[in-house]
Scaffold this motif. Structure first.
Motif, PDB file in Angstrom:
ATOM      1  N   PHE A 762     -14.664  19.610 -13.252  1.00 52.00           N
ATOM      2  CA  PHE A 762     -14.916  18.316 -13.900  1.00 52.00           C
ATOM      3  C   PHE A 762     -14.045  18.112 -15.139  1.00 52.00           C
ATOM      4  CE2 PHE A 762     -19.506  18.392 -12.173  1.00 52.00           C
ATOM      5  CZ  PHE A 762     -19.045  17.915 -10.951  1.00 52.00           C
ATOM      6  N   GLY A 763     -13.147  19.056 -15.470  1.00 47.50           N
ATOM      7  CA  GLY A 763     -12.197  18.844 -16.549  1.00 47.50           C
ATOM      8  C   GLY A 763     -12.307  19.787 -17.714  1.00 47.50           C
ATOM      9  N   ALA A 764     -13.222  20.744 -17.722  1.00 43.32           N
ATOM     10  CA  ALA A 764     -13.346  21.664 -18.849  1.00 43.32           C
ATOM     11  C   ALA A 764     -12.087  22.513 -18.956  1.00 43.32           C
ATOM     12  CB  ALA A 764     -14.563  22.560 -18.672  1.00 43.32           C
ATOM     13  N   SER A 765     -11.547  22.642 -20.192  1.00 40.83           N
ATOM     14  CA  SER A 765     -10.345  23.451 -20.389  1.00 40.83           C
ATOM     15  C   SER A 765     -10.650  24.938 -20.369  1.00 40.83           C
ATOM     16  CB  SER A 765      -9.701  23.078 -21.731  1.00 40.83           C
ATOM     17  OG  SER A 765     -10.637  23.293 -22.790  1.00 40.83           O
ATOM     18  N   ASP A 766     -11.839  25.271 -20.793  1.00 43.82           N
ATOM     19  CA  ASP A 766     -12.242  26.698 -20.806  1.00 43.82           C
ATOM     20  C   ASP A 766     -13.773  26.738 -20.806  1.00 43.82           C
ATOM     21  OD1 ASP A 766     -11.976  29.497 -20.965  1.00 43.82           O
ATOM     22  OD2 ASP A 766     -12.347  29.420 -23.134  1.00 43.82           O
ATOM     23  N   VAL A 767     -14.331  27.769 -20.165  1.00 43.89           N
ATOM     24  CA  VAL A 767     -15.781  27.920 -20.130  1.00 43.89           C
ATOM     25  C   VAL A 767     -16.130  29.362 -20.498  1.00 43.89           C
ATOM     26  CG1 VAL A 767     -17.890  27.825 -18.743  1.00 43.89           C
ATOM     27  CG2 VAL A 767     -16.062  26.149 -18.359  1.00 43.89           C
ATOM     28  N   LYS A 768     -16.954  29.509 -21.542  1.00 41.56           N
ATOM     29  CA  LYS A 768     -17.401  30.840 -21.966  1.00 41.56           C
ATOM     30  C   LYS A 768     -18.703  31.183 -21.222  1.00 41.56           C
ATOM     31  CE  LYS A 768     -17.949  34.600 -24.411  1.00 41.56           C
ATOM     32  NZ  LYS A 768     -17.097  35.795 -24.205  1.00 41.56           N
ATOM     33  N   ILE A 769     -18.705  32.362 -20.584  1.00 41.84           N
ATOM     34  CA  ILE A 769     -19.907  32.814 -19.860  1.00 41.84           C
ATOM     35  C   ILE A 769     -20.616  33.878 -20.712  1.00 41.84           C
ATOM     36  CG2 ILE A 769     -20.770  34.038 -17.833  1.00 41.84           C
ATOM     37  CD1 ILE A 769     -18.484  32.820 -16.249  1.00 41.84           C
ATOM     38  N   THR A 770     -21.937  33.667 -20.978  1.00 41.64           N
ATOM     39  CA  THR A 770     -22.759  34.665 -21.680  1.00 41.64           C
ATOM     40  C   THR A 770     -24.042  34.891 -20.872  1.00 41.64           C
ATOM     41  OG1 THR A 770     -23.831  32.954 -22.998  1.00 41.64           O
ATOM     42  CG2 THR A 770     -21.895  34.034 -23.964  1.00 41.64           C
ATOM     43  N   SER A 771     -24.693  36.063 -21.112  1.00 42.05           N
ATOM     44  CA  SER A 771     -25.878  36.408 -20.299  1.00 42.05           C
ATOM     45  C   SER A 771     -27.138  36.617 -21.116  1.00 42.05           C
ATOM     46  CB  SER A 771     -25.601  37.690 -19.491  1.00 42.05           C
ATOM     47  OG  SER A 771     -25.328  38.774 -20.369  1.00 42.05           O
ATOM     48  N   SER A 772     -27.054  36.484 -22.458  1.00 41.18           N
ATOM     49  CA  SER A 772     -28.241  36.689 -23.286  1.00 41.18           C
ATOM     50  C   SER A 772     -28.230  35.726 -24.459  1.00 41.18           C
ATOM     51  CB  SER A 772     -28.287  38.128 -23.812  1.00 41.18           C
ATOM     52  OG  SER A 772     -27.234  38.360 -24.737  1.00 41.18           O
ATOM     53  N   VAL A 773     -29.396  35.505 -25.023  1.00 44.14           N
ATOM     54  CA  VAL A 773     -29.515  34.632 -26.185  1.00 44.14           C
ATOM     55  C   VAL A 773     -28.690  35.176 -27.340  1.00 44.14           C
ATOM     56  CG1 VAL A 773     -31.133  33.773 -27.923  1.00 44.14           C
ATOM     57  CG2 VAL A 773     -31.774  33.754 -25.505  1.00 44.14           C
ATOM     58  N   GLU A 774     -28.760  36.482 -27.544  1.00 43.76           N
ATOM     59  CA  GLU A 774     -28.025  37.097 -28.662  1.00 43.76           C
ATOM     60  C   GLU A 774     -26.526  36.879 -28.513  1.00 43.76           C
ATOM     61  OE1 GLU A 774     -27.412  41.510 -30.744  1.00 43.76           O
ATOM     62  OE2 GLU A 774     -28.644  41.288 -28.940  1.00 43.76           O
ATOM     63  N   VAL A 802     -31.038  29.050 -28.235  1.00 47.82           N
ATOM     64  CA  VAL A 802     -29.674  28.534 -28.036  1.00 47.82           C
ATOM     65  C   VAL A 802     -29.713  27.004 -27.916  1.00 47.82           C
ATOM     66  CG1 VAL A 802     -27.643  28.606 -26.541  1.00 47.82           C
ATOM     67  CG2 VAL A 802     -29.008  30.678 -26.917  1.00 47.82           C
ATOM     68  N   ALA A 803     -30.730  26.500 -27.209  1.00 48.58           N
ATOM     69  CA  ALA A 803     -30.861  25.050 -27.072  1.00 48.58           C
ATOM     70  C   ALA A 803     -31.051  24.397 -28.441  1.00 48.58           C
ATOM     71  CB  ALA A 803     -32.026  24.718 -26.162  1.00 48.58           C
ATOM     72  N   GLU A 804     -31.844  25.013 -29.307  1.00 46.11           N
ATOM     73  CA  GLU A 804     -32.076  24.445 -30.638  1.00 46.11           C
ATOM     74  C   GLU A 804     -30.793  24.483 -31.482  1.00 46.11           C
ATOM     75  OE1 GLU A 804     -35.331  26.856 -31.871  1.00 46.11           O
ATOM     76  OE2 GLU A 804     -36.863  25.531 -30.996  1.00 46.11           O
ATOM     77  N   ARG A 805     -29.997  25.568 -31.355  1.00 44.78           N
ATOM     78  CA  ARG A 805     -28.730  25.659 -32.090  1.00 44.78           C
ATOM     79  C   ARG A 805     -27.762  24.565 -31.622  1.00 44.78           C
ATOM     80  NH1 ARG A 805     -25.768  29.764 -34.443  1.00 44.78           N
ATOM     81  NH2 ARG A 805     -27.778  30.491 -35.190  1.00 44.78           N
TER      82      ARG A 805
END
Length: 857
Positions: A762-774, A802-805
């Motif tokens: 959909f056009g994202a230049s880069d996507v960071k993948i994380t697996s935990s809230v920390e 993460v949603a609140e941040r």
């Protein structure tokens, strides 16, 4: 009392001699009646010697002759016509006023089967009083005072029987558990009381005599000095004597004659009182001179005893109902105490007086979880703990009752003055807890009609069980025993056990049971989840393999597989929205067309009643409808701007559901050149998985398909709608383009990589993948995300922080979850868009379009 027994002179002297004596094989009849035994073809084979005196034909003349030659034809016909009543081991027919001789004299007859012989007994009919003796029975029964004590009922019954039989004395005699007997009531013409309340030893009525009393319910001995009349021949050809168990004229054993003479009795009659199929007691009638009662009156007396047994049952029922009412009130009191938060032990002790009113006792012990709680006269805790252990070993789960605790637990003899008997009520499973009611020892003097310890002596025939010479009162002082627990008290204890078990299980064991239920539920859920996950994995593997085999390109393979997975997901959403209950077929149709028809749903018409489809059938039907919809959009009526589809739903005569799919107005139909996986789903899924029917026809005018769901796949069907509305689809969101850097928070790497690839498409230049809230929060400390896709559940944590941040940073984000938009989820997270798993390019695109639009406002 009846002691019919005869021992041989040389037999060993023990109580079992009486129990083995053949009192039914005496080979004689009393003189008031005569007896003949005939073969199956009515030939006389045995006859009593007094046959001539009674019937007018000598026994010698009768032997070997047919019975119809000895009596008149009318009498013989009447006997033969009534023989059907003789069927069964104790079957007897009674005939009154039968003419047997040409003289016109009438007789009362008793006829029964004994082995291979039919035994007939004749008693000359006495003077007629002109009144039906049966009519005397009911007034005497009606005169019983039913609402009084057992003592009053027994005395009324004895008085009523005396009025019918005219004997000098009538006693009502009840058997005790040890087979001894207690005289419950005595009515005498002289107004005196000789045996009232006395006990008679079990040896007075041995085992085989009690057995005969159960089979032959009335026994008359008209004259103790009557020598009787022998039966000739005395034995059968095989050397066995006639079995006279049911013979009403059967003679009397010498020992019983001696017994009666010692009592000063010259005539007696015993009438059995049966209750619940067992011998409860006897009416014992004595006369000081010979007394004969004709057979018809004896039959009326027997009927009186039958009716009295019903009165006994009724009397006990009244007492039982009172016990039930008392126990019900006790339950209400007990529940009231426990409703206020009291422990079971505290509540029971608080109502101990009420328990005592229902079941009189001297002491109460609640032994719960090895804890000793007591009130009243009770043993020490150490002593009772030993009793409880003994109860564990000796009794089952039912209430246990004893009048002599020392017979169960010998050490209890040491504290009999405190507790000599008990009712133990188990109120839990092993290890058992008990509510125990105790009674103190009572010193009781029992009056015996003679010494019960000396049932034998040396008589004229040597060492044998000779009847007592004296019936003078023999007093016995009984110790180590409490007052007997009555039938009603035992019944009340059993009712109390039920009440306490209910309370114990519902209140005392509530926590344990709740834990157990939770563990079982958890295990069940784990097993069910494991089962469903394995099924899903197998289904996905099958879809993958079959879609790959039938696809002509990678793009077609991807498109087909993605569509089928999402068809299953939509069906699953419908089912879970209803908590895995049956779901609407019309809603499933709407969802499929909304997903793929691209604005063409208005050309789809659905007629007929809706149907609620079972969960198992729903997922199967979802795949079939998905294939039909996508085929129509690609090649059929919905591939251009003119075609239409009519779906007709109707119930058939077998309560199945018929689904007709008719396409019209589209391009000319070309039958498929090969049979792919999609065709297999359409044609075989419903027959194979649901045992229904499916057929599809590729006509030039349009595709026509017909499916039948069996009744097992349908939970219920609605009524036909008057004007069915066309299926509408959700408006498609405009194409969305993303720019900048994205964040994916997902603990499953494969899902995370798929989500990142969709965002990049959909056009994202880069996507960071994380697996935990920390990890996500740490990355956001030094980086800025332009948009984000967050999974809700991340193992043992959720992504709320993460949603609140992201909200604070002003970054639009989408939540991905398998739970759907639940109230709890919406309340826990900042306002956001939610996408249902498994997501697709289309659903993610629509979700971000909405999220970006909301953020822009």
């Amino acid at each position: 009392m009846s002691y019919e027994s005869e021992a041989t002179a040389n037999a060993a002297v023990d109580l079992t001699n009486c129990d083995r004596e053949p009192i039914h094989l005496l080979g004689r009849v009393q003189s008031y009646g005569a007896l003949v035994a005939v073969s199956s073809d009515w030939i006389v084979q045995h006859a009593s010697e007094n046959l001539e005196e009674i019937l007018g034909t000598s026994h010698e003349q009768a032997m070997g002759r047919p019975l119809n030659e000895l009596i008149v034809s009318d009498g013989f016909d009447r006997i033969r016509q009534n023989l059907r009543s003789v069927e069964g081991p104790n079957g007897t027919i009674r005939l009154f006023g039968v003419v047997l001789r040409a003289t016109g004299r009438t007789f009362d007859l008793s006829v029964h089967q004994s082995g291979r012989h039919l035994i007939l007994e004749f008693e000359p009919k006495g003077e007629q009083r002109g009144r039906d003796v049966m009519s005397e029975v009911y007034p005497q029964i009606a005169a019983l005072r039913r609402d009084q004590s057992m003592t009053v009922l027994a005395r009324d019954a004895a008085r009523g029987l005396q009025a019918m039989c005219g004997f000098d004395s009538v006693m009502l005699y009840q058997f005790q558990p040890d087979h001894s007997g207690r005289v419950m009531a005595e009515v005498r013409k002289d107004g005196k009381s000789r045996y009232d309340g006395m006990m008679f030893p079990a040896s007075d009525i041995p085992v085989q005599a009690r057995s005969l009393y159960k089979r032959s319910l009335l026994r008359l001995i008209a004259d103790v000095n009557d020598p009787g009349s022998p039966i000739r021949p005395g034995v059968n050809l095989d050397g066995s004597p006639l079995d006279l168990s049911l013979a009403v004229t059967r003679s009397v054993s010498p020992i019983h004659i001696e017994y009666l003479r010692n009592m000063g009795v010259e005539a007696s009659m015993s009438v059995s009182i049966m209750k619940d199929g067992e011998l409860w007691g006897l009416f014992a009638c004595h006369h000081h001179s010979p007394r004969y009662i004709d057979y018809e009156r004896r039959t009326a007396i027997e009927m009186y005893a039958h009716l009295f047994s019903y009165e006994l049952t009724r009397h006990e029922d009244v007492r039982r109902k009172k016990a039930e009412a008392d126990t019900s009130r006790l339950q209400t009191l007990l529940m009231g105490h426990m409703a206020n938060g009291r422990e079971l032990s505290e509540s029971l002790l608080a109502v101990s007086e009420e328990i005592k009113n229902v079941i009189p006792h001297d002491g109460l012990v609640l032994f719960e979880n090895e804890e000793f709680n007591a009130t009243g006269s009770v043993p020490t805790e150490e002593q009772f703990t030993d009793v409880a252990r003994r109860l564990d070993q000796a009794i089952g789960s039912a209430t246990f009752v004893t009048d002599t605790l020392n017979t169960l637990h010998p050490p209890a003899s040491e504290y009999a003055e405190v507790a000599a008997g008990l009712i133990a009520i188990p109120i839990s499973k092993r290890p058992r807890d008990y509510l125990v009611l105790l009674r103190r020892q009572i010193s009781e003097t029992v009056n015996w009609a003679g010494d019960p310890t000396k049932p034998m002596s040396y008589g004229p025939n040597g060492a044998r069980l000779t009847p007592r010479k004296s019936f003078e009162v023999w007093k016995e002082t009984v110790s180590g025993r409490c007052a007997p627990w009555t039938v009603e008290e035992r019944h009340a204890a059993e009712l109390l056990r039920t009440v306490l078990l209910e309370i114990f299980l519902k209140v005392t064991d509530a926590a344990n049971l709740e834990r157990q239920r939770n563990q079982e539920q958890q295990q069940l859920l784990i097993s069910e989840l494991n089962h469903r996950v394995r099924n899903i994995l197998n289904l996905m593997r099958g879809l993958l393999a079959q879609s790959r085999a039938s696809a002509r390109s990678l793009e077609e393979f991807t498109e087909n597989l993605d569509g089928r997975i999402h068809a299953l997901a939509r069906a699953h959403d419908q089912l879970t929205a209803e908590h895995w209950e049956p779901a609407s077929l019309k809603e499933l149709i709407r969802c499929e067309f909304a997903a793929y028809a691209n604005g063409k749903s208005k050309r789809v018409k659905v007629d007929g009643p809706d149907a609620m489809i079972t969960p198992r059938a729903y997922t199967t039907l979802a795949l079939v409808l998905h294939e039909m919809v996508t085929n129509s959009v690609k090649y059929g009526a919905l591939c251009d701007e003119s075609g239409s589809i009519t779906l007709t739903l109707e119930r058939d005569t077998g309560d199945g559901l018929l689904i007709s799919w008719i396409e019209r107005g589209g391009p000319p139909v070309q039958p498929p050149t090969r049979r792919g996986f999609g065709s297999m789903i359409i044609e075989s899924s419903i027959p194979h998985e649901l045992k229904g029917d499916a057929r599809i026809a590729y006509k030039l005018t349009g595709v026509e398909a017909h499916f039948r769901l069996p009744p097992a796949a349908i939970a219920r069907m609605g009524e036909v709608e008057a004007a069915p509305a066309p299926v509408q689809e959700a408006p498609k969101a405009p194409a969305t383009r993303l720019s900048g850097q994205g964040l994916v928070l997902e603990d499953s790497l494969i899902v995370a990589m798929d989500a990142a690839a969709i965002l990049e498409d959909f056009g994202a230049s880069d996507v960071k993948i994380t697996s935990s809230v920390e990890a996500a929060l740490e990355w956001l400390e030094t980086n800025r995300a332009d948009f984000a896709l967050l999974d809700v559940n991340l193992g043992d944590e959720q992504s709320v922080a993460v949603a609140e941040r992201l909200r604070d940073m002003g970054t639009p984000f989408v939540l991905a979850t398998g739970y759907g938009e639940t109230d709890d989820l919406i309340a826990a997270y900042p306002p956001c868009v939610i996408v249902q798993k498994p997501f697709s390019d289309q659903s993610v695109e629509q979700a971000f379009a909405k999220a970006m639009n909301t953020a822009g406002k």
